[in-house]
Write an enzyme that holds these catalytic residues in place. Structure first.
Site, PDB file in Angstrom:
ATOM      1  N   CYS A 172      -2.333 -14.306  -9.378  1.00  0.00           N
ATOM      2  CA  CYS A 172      -0.920 -14.068  -9.700  1.00  0.00           C
ATOM      3  C   CYS A 172       0.024 -15.036  -9.009  1.00  0.00           C
ATOM      4  O   CYS A 172       1.238 -14.928  -9.146  1.00  0.00           O
ATOM      5  CB  CYS A 172      -0.578 -12.621  -9.375  1.00  0.00           C
ATOM      6  SG  CYS A 172      -1.679 -11.517 -10.270  1.00  0.00           S
ATOM      7  N   HIS A 313       8.312 -10.841  -5.586  1.00  0.00           N
ATOM      8  CA  HIS A 313       7.080 -10.678  -6.362  1.00  0.00           C
ATOM      9  C   HIS A 313       6.947  -9.219  -6.807  1.00  0.00           C
ATOM     10  O   HIS A 313       6.452  -8.953  -7.901  1.00  0.00           O
ATOM     11  CB  HIS A 313       5.886 -11.091  -5.505  1.00  0.00           C
ATOM     12  CG  HIS A 313       4.561 -10.911  -6.166  1.00  0.00           C
ATOM     13  ND1 HIS A 313       4.169 -11.667  -7.244  1.00  0.00           N
ATOM     14  CD2 HIS A 313       3.534 -10.049  -5.934  1.00  0.00           C
ATOM     15  CE1 HIS A 313       2.961 -11.283  -7.631  1.00  0.00           C
ATOM     16  NE2 HIS A 313       2.552 -10.299  -6.863  1.00  0.00           N
ATOM     17  N   GLU A 324       6.252  -6.543   1.117  1.00  0.00           N
ATOM     18  CA  GLU A 324       7.149  -7.665   0.829  1.00  0.00           C
ATOM     19  C   GLU A 324       8.554  -7.378   1.346  1.00  0.00           C
ATOM     20  O   GLU A 324       9.228  -8.251   1.909  1.00  0.00           O
ATOM     21  CB  GLU A 324       7.178  -7.949  -0.684  1.00  0.00           C
ATOM     22  CG  GLU A 324       8.017  -9.176  -1.021  1.00  0.00           C
ATOM     23  CD  GLU A 324       7.993  -9.527  -2.509  1.00  0.00           C
ATOM     24  OE1 GLU A 324       7.494  -8.712  -3.307  1.00  0.00           O
ATOM     25  OE2 GLU A 324       8.490 -10.624  -2.847  1.00  0.00           O
ATOM     26  N   LYS A 350      10.139  -7.710 -12.707  1.00  0.00           N
ATOM     27  CA  LYS A 350       8.954  -7.065 -13.282  1.00  0.00           C
ATOM     28  C   LYS A 350       9.273  -5.668 -13.819  1.00  0.00           C
ATOM     29  O   LYS A 350       8.506  -5.123 -14.612  1.00  0.00           O
ATOM     30  CB  LYS A 350       7.824  -7.008 -12.258  1.00  0.00           C
ATOM     31  CG  LYS A 350       7.236  -8.392 -11.975  1.00  0.00           C
ATOM     32  CD  LYS A 350       6.007  -8.318 -11.101  1.00  0.00           C
ATOM     33  CE  LYS A 350       5.380  -9.682 -10.868  1.00  0.00           C
ATOM     34  NZ  LYS A 350       6.080 -10.486  -9.843  1.00  0.00           N
ATOM     35  N   HIS A 355       4.020  -7.282 -15.191  1.00  0.00           N
ATOM     36  CA  HIS A 355       3.474  -8.360 -14.366  1.00  0.00           C
ATOM     37  C   HIS A 355       2.713  -9.350 -15.249  1.00  0.00           C
ATOM     38  O   HIS A 355       1.663  -9.023 -15.790  1.00  0.00           O
ATOM     39  CB  HIS A 355       2.566  -7.732 -13.306  1.00  0.00           C
ATOM     40  CG  HIS A 355       2.071  -8.700 -12.286  1.00  0.00           C
ATOM     41  ND1 HIS A 355       2.425 -10.034 -12.277  1.00  0.00           N
ATOM     42  CD2 HIS A 355       1.243  -8.529 -11.222  1.00  0.00           C
ATOM     43  CE1 HIS A 355       1.828 -10.638 -11.264  1.00  0.00           C
ATOM     44  NE2 HIS A 355       1.111  -9.740 -10.610  1.00  0.00           N
ATOM     45  N   PHE A 417      -4.258 -11.863  -5.706  1.00  0.00           N
ATOM     46  CA  PHE A 417      -5.548 -11.408  -5.192  1.00  0.00           C
ATOM     47  C   PHE A 417      -6.237 -12.593  -4.515  1.00  0.00           C
ATOM     48  O   PHE A 417      -6.120 -13.738  -4.958  1.00  0.00           O
ATOM     49  CB  PHE A 417      -6.446 -10.915  -6.338  1.00  0.00           C
ATOM     50  CG  PHE A 417      -6.127  -9.516  -6.803  1.00  0.00           C
ATOM     51  CD1 PHE A 417      -5.111  -8.768  -6.252  1.00  0.00           C
ATOM     52  CD2 PHE A 417      -6.883  -8.950  -7.836  1.00  0.00           C
ATOM     53  CE1 PHE A 417      -4.835  -7.474  -6.690  1.00  0.00           C
ATOM     54  CE2 PHE A 417      -6.615  -7.661  -8.291  1.00  0.00           C
ATOM     55  CZ  PHE A 417      -5.592  -6.920  -7.718  1.00  0.00           C
TER      56      PHE A 417
HETATM   57  C1  NAG Z   1      -0.199 -11.969   0.111  1.00  0.00           C
HETATM   58  O1  NAG Z   1      -1.209 -12.069  -0.801  1.00  0.00           O
HETATM   59  C2  NAG Z   1      -1.962 -10.860  -0.969  1.00  0.00           C
HETATM   60  C3  NAG Z   1      -3.137 -11.137  -1.814  1.00  0.00           C
HETATM   61  O2  NAG Z   1      -4.037 -10.095  -1.733  1.00  0.00           O
HETATM   62  C4  NAG Z   1      -1.090  -9.880  -1.657  1.00  0.00           C
HETATM   63  O3  NAG Z   1      -1.805  -8.710  -2.040  1.00  0.00           O
HETATM   64  C5  NAG Z   1      -0.043  -9.542  -0.700  1.00  0.00           C
HETATM   65  O4  NAG Z   1       0.873  -8.694  -1.333  1.00  0.00           O
HETATM   66  C6  NAG Z   1       0.667 -10.767  -0.164  1.00  0.00           C
HETATM   67  N1  NAG Z   1       1.292 -10.395   1.037  1.00  0.00           N
HETATM   68  C7  NAG Z   1       2.339  -9.624   1.083  1.00  0.00           C
HETATM   69  C8  NAG Z   1       2.738  -9.212   2.421  1.00  0.00           C
HETATM   70  O5  NAG Z   1       3.002  -9.284   0.159  1.00  0.00           O
END
Ligand code: NAG
Ligand code: NAG
Ligand code: NAG
Length: 430
Positions: A172, A313, A324, A350, A355, A417
């Site tokens: 993603c 995101h 986040e 989103k 997504h 991921f």
């Molecule tokens: C950073 O990348 C990971 C990938 O697994 C994602 O799931 C995660 O949400 C991201 N980090 C944050 C703190 O959002």
């Protein structure tokens, strides 16, 4: 350092085929999410029955039908994600007015368009056909329709672009990495113009089954698709799968000025990081996101105080949105930053689109550029009540309705991921 600006935009999304209609509908608070119950028998038995589908119909009506963009012979050779990329690239190049013919210009124009998953439909059908019918059932077009870098390949062939021909595939984060990496190609001198973005179309029962097994998808809102994606909301319960493509034309600043191109925004900074933690779950404190954003600001030489908008995101998952949110507040609050959380503007588009996986980062970079250009913060749909107080949801999330606000600089985030995190810093060109 050579500076890089955005001079063309193109998109195919669940809101419309075409960026102008997509943006208008986004700012109107329209939803692109629908039920998948009618999509075929296998869809009806899955736990998540909502998706962001590109609306079907004629190009004039802002809808999608391949024949409006491609001759039938080319359509047959291409995966749907490559078709969306062709359409978005055409729109972006027309918008930029970039139609080079000289050898030098063609050599200095490149393409980087990625996809997260690619053509799952083709892999599935061919696997089944091969299993039952053997060698004779495999199409000679199987491989060209399968490969992820073929969207970039087809765009290069169509226009004769002979610069870099590249494809990111980082789940993603794909669309954002493609644009960030392309900006580096220009800054470094590998090209003067790059056609960059991401594309995805894997709304297939097998993909939904897989994401549902990973417990990533919203399953509580099958009867009310428009309400199913609810970033930052207390009742958020997983992401909603979507499809589409986003493509931008990036250009070296002096090159854009020399031909008097319209400049939407400048790419000021790009940060990449990894959680180095878990295959699918974010680290709770949002460390990966924090590091990527901090890196983007450092590269841009911009203080946290000067960030007027963050296009998050935020996919509407319980853990991801909270992590986040924490990371954004940790970055933007403080002596060099904002005095209080209420001064931080964050939204997640989103809520309206779902997504778009490998296309998400590209489409959201476009929204961020348009937010700067039109001085408008796009809304976070379905945000009735921000998450638990324990999660500290006290920023301005632009709930439900767009807000007018001049934006000097903004961040847009993408996480994937595998723990891959990236952030782009865009600013008004001056
Ligand atoms: C950073 O990348 C990971 C990938 O697994 C994602 O799931 C995660 O949400 C991201 N980090 C944050 C703190 O959002
Ligand atoms: C795969 O098979 C299904 C069912 O027959 C069909 O609807 C679909 O168009 C096929 N997809 C491809 C890429 O051939
Ligand atoms: C509605 C709202 O809270 N808007 C904020 C957006 O960001 C600017 C700059 O930080 C603030 O001044 C606004 O209050």
């Amino acid at each position: 350092m050579r500076r890089v600006v955005i001079t063309g935009l193109g998109a195919v999304t669940p809101l419309a085929a075409g960026i102008k209609t997509t943006w208008r509908r986004l700012i109107d608070s329209s939803s692109g999410l629908v039920s998948t119950s009618e999509c075929g028998p296998q869809f009806g038995s899955l736990p998540s029955r909502v998706a962001g589908l590109v609306p079907l119909g004629s190009r004039e009506d802002g809808c999608w039908q391949a024949k409006d963009w491609l001759p039938a012979s080319e359509e047959r050779q291409m995966a749907l994600f490559a078709q969306y990329a062709i359409a978005a690239a055409e729109e972006a190049l027309n918008d930029a007015g970039w139609h080079p013919t000289s050898q030098a210009d063609l050599e200095n124009t490149g393409v980087t368009i990625g996809s997260g998953i690619g053509n799952l439909d083709e892999a599935y059908n061919t696997s089944v056909a091969f299993h039952t019918g053997g060698y004779r059932k495999v199409s000679p077009l199987f491989v060209p329709r399968l490969l992820i870098n073929l969207a970039a390949g087809h765009v290069s062939i169509r226009y004769g672009f002979k610069g870099p021909n590249h494809a990111a595939t980082t789940a993603c984060t794909t669309g954002l990495h493609a644009i960030g990496d392309a900006s580096r190609f220009i800054a470094f001198g590998d090209a003067n113009v790059m056609v960059a973005g991401g594309s995805e179309s894997c709304i297939h029962p097998l993909a939904i089954a897989g994401f549902a097994r990973a417990r990533s998808l919203a399953t509580d809102w099958n009867d009310n698709p428009a309400a199913s994606s609810r970033p930052f909301d207390r009742q958020r319960a997983g992401f909603v799968i979507g499809e589409g493509a986003g493509v931008v034309v990036l250009e070296e600043l002096e090159h854009a000025k020399a031909r008097k191109a319209n400049i939407y925004a400048e790419i000021k900074g790009y940060g990449l990081s990894s959680d180095a933690y878990h295959m699918t779950a974010p680290k709770e404190d949002g460390e990966g996101a924090f590091l990527a954003m901090r890196q983007a600001l450092k590269h841009a030489s911009i203080k946290p105080a000067d960030i007027d908008y963050v296009n998050a995101h935020a996919t509407s998952t319980v853990l991801g949105d909270a992590a986040e949110n924490k990371a954004i507040k940790r970055l933007l609050l403080g002596p060099d930053g904002k005095l209080s959380a209420s001064e931080i503007n964050i939204s997640s588009t989103k809520g309206a689109l779902g997504h778009l996986l490998g296309a998400a980062g590209a489409v959201e970079t476009i929204f961020t550029a348009l937010a700067i250009h039109h001085r408008t913060l796009p809304p976070t749909l379905n945000l009735d009540q921000p998450g638990d107080p324990a999660e500290d949801f006290d920023c301005n999330y632009v709930a439900k309705m767009a807000q007018q606000q001049p934006i000097g600089a903004a961040l847009t985030n993408s996480f994937g991921f595998g723990g891959t995190n990236a952030s782009l810093c865009l600013a008004k060109y001056s």
